[in-house]
Scaffold this active site. Structure first.
Site, PDB file in Angstrom:
ATOM      1  CG  LEU A  69      34.150 106.274  96.353  1.00 11.90           C
ATOM      2  CD1 LEU A  69      34.768 104.960  96.715  1.00 11.90           C
ATOM      3  CD2 LEU A  69      34.601 106.753  94.988  1.00 11.90           C
ATOM      4  N   GLY A  70      29.234 106.170  96.280  1.00 15.23           N
ATOM      5  CA  GLY A  70      27.953 105.661  96.051  1.00 15.23           C
ATOM      6  C   GLY A  70      27.294 105.379  97.296  1.00 15.23           C
ATOM      7  N   GLY A  72      23.842 102.918  99.296  1.00 12.34           N
ATOM      8  CA  GLY A  72      22.883 101.752  99.166  1.00 12.34           C
ATOM      9  C   GLY A  72      21.813 101.881 100.252  1.00 12.34           C
ATOM     10  N   GLY A  73      21.202 100.575 100.320  1.00 12.45           N
ATOM     11  CA  GLY A  73      20.186 100.443 101.177  1.00 12.45           C
ATOM     12  C   GLY A  73      20.597 100.705 102.752  1.00 12.45           C
ATOM     13  N   GLY A  75      23.507 102.340 103.600  1.00 14.83           N
ATOM     14  CA  GLY A  75      24.786 103.412 104.036  1.00 14.83           C
ATOM     15  C   GLY A  75      25.293 103.912 102.628  1.00 14.83           C
ATOM     16  CB  SER A  76      27.157 106.787 101.936  1.00 16.88           C
ATOM     17  OG  SER A  76      25.664 107.121 101.827  1.00 16.88           O
ATOM     18  CB  VAL A  77      30.901 103.452  99.791  1.00 10.46           C
ATOM     19  CG1 VAL A  77      32.429 103.238  99.767  1.00 10.46           C
ATOM     20  CG2 VAL A  77      30.360 102.302 100.480  1.00 10.46           C
ATOM     21  CE  LYS A  90      29.907  98.893 102.527  1.00 13.07           C
ATOM     22  NZ  LYS A  90      29.346  97.445 102.179  1.00 13.07           N
ATOM     23  CG  ASP A 202      25.058  90.321  97.473  1.00 14.53           C
ATOM     24  OD1 ASP A 202      24.336  90.012  96.339  1.00 14.53           O
ATOM     25  OD2 ASP A 202      25.224  91.646  97.687  1.00 14.53           O
TER      26      ASP A 202
END
Length: 345
Positions: A69-70, A72-73, A75-77, A90, A202
């Site tokens: 799905l995406g 980031g800094g 890891g991944s999802v 995640k 956040d």
């Protein structure tokens, strides 16, 4: 050097709620039909866990990855199924520039591990023992909250830069009624978190998922903190997105639930205006927010064309006022939003 994480928070990585207790080799990838990826095997010395502890281990034989799905800094999802139920997984990457920050993010995600609320993405299971294919520090299986984020609803399917960048095209029109509905969902989630002594730190549209039932769910707790933990140690590193970070946090003052109220006010402003909060260089924005009380503009027509619009402006202004103690609690904010919703009929 001693570990920065207390022993009591370590997951029982040697256990798995497998149907049997056989030892086996490291988990391996098993390609399934239709091209989906199944993860077979269980970690060494696997033992059956009591049902009450099933959340703190993952039965990898029941995991089927569908798509990423995406990333980031940290890891991944992935979208996946777990025991046949749609979930999100995640993976906290092992190969990051700041491994300690990655570890902190993983443990912060587990602040909500045993909490249940309609407007919070639920943690299903977690483990520090993962298949070699992931090469990760840990894995967290979460409720699948939806394919769409509030950020995408506001700014369109392609999203919009959260910091400086070219102008973006707005998404679908969010009328006042829809803004209030989503706001009530988010604030209900915040009220529950704060009642459990947890601050998100956040909150922003990109971290709010919208389910198929059109319900907002707060996600991504990698920056979250338990207030009781902050009594015994200072918070040296403040993560989160600078556009939504409360000014008292920028000044290094203590963390309180009012920091989430500030972030919500910025988010509500984004919903009603469909604009990006700030333009200009990051350091200039940070300085202006603290020194000159810089806030996004409230000159949009939505705030001046009607009495409800004016009341919404007042709610936003109260939410992002500089003295944290003058901001409303999530409980009071919820009452104000419900009153405005009732007024709209």
């Amino acid at each position: 050097m001693p570990s920065p994480f207390p022993r009591r928070r370590c997951l029982p990585g040697d256990f798995s709620p497998s149907v049997d207790s056989r030892p086996c080799s490291s988990p391996c990838e098993l390609p399934g039909p239709t091209g989906k990826l199944f993860l077979g095997g269980t970690p060494p010395r696997a033992l059956r866990l009591p049902r009450r502890l099933a959340w703190c281990s993952i039965d990898w034989e029941q995991v089927c990855l569908l798509q990423r799905l995406g990333a980031g800094g940290f890891g991944s999802v992935y979208k996946a199924t777990y025991h046949g139920v749609p979930v999100a997984i995640k993976q906290v990457s092992r190969c990051t520039k700041n491994r300690l920050a990655s570890q902190r993010s993983f443990w912060a995600e587990l602040n909500i591990a045993r909490l249940r609320h309609a407007n919070i993405v639920r943690v299903v299971a977690a483990s520090t023992r993962t298949p070699a294919a992931f090469d990760s520090l840990g894995s967290i299986i979460m409720e699948f909250g939806g394919n769409v984020t509030l950020h995408q609803v506001i700014y369109g399917a392609t999203g919009c830069p959260e910091e400086d960048g070219p102008p973006c095209s707005a998404g679908e029109q969010l009328n006042l009624e829809k803004c209030l509905k989503y706001s009530l969902d988010v604030v209900s989630g915040l009220l529950f978190l704060h009642s459990q002594g947890i601050v998100h730190l956040d909150l922003k549209p990109a971290n709010i998922l919208i389910s198929e039932q059109d319900v907002c769910k707060i996600s991504d707790f990698g920056c979250s903190e338990r207030l009781e933990d902050l009594r015994f140690r200072p918070r040296h590193h403040l993560g989160g997105t600078y556009t939504h970070r409360a000014p008292e946090l920028l000044k290094g003052e203590p963390v309180t639930p009012k920091a989430d109220i500030y972030s919500f006010a910025i988010t509500l402003w984004q919903m009603t205006t469909r604009q990006v909060p700030y333009s200009g260089e990051r350091q200039h924005v940070l300085y202006a927010v603290v020194a000159y009380n810089l806030r996004p503009s409230l000159s949009a027509a939505v705030f001046t064309e009607s009495v409800p619009g004016k009341k919404l402006e007042d709610i936003i202004q109260c939410g992002w006022t500089a003295p944290a103690q003058q901001r409303p609690s999530a409980q009071l904010l919820l009452l104000d939003l419900r009153a405005l919703q009732a007024e709209l009929g």
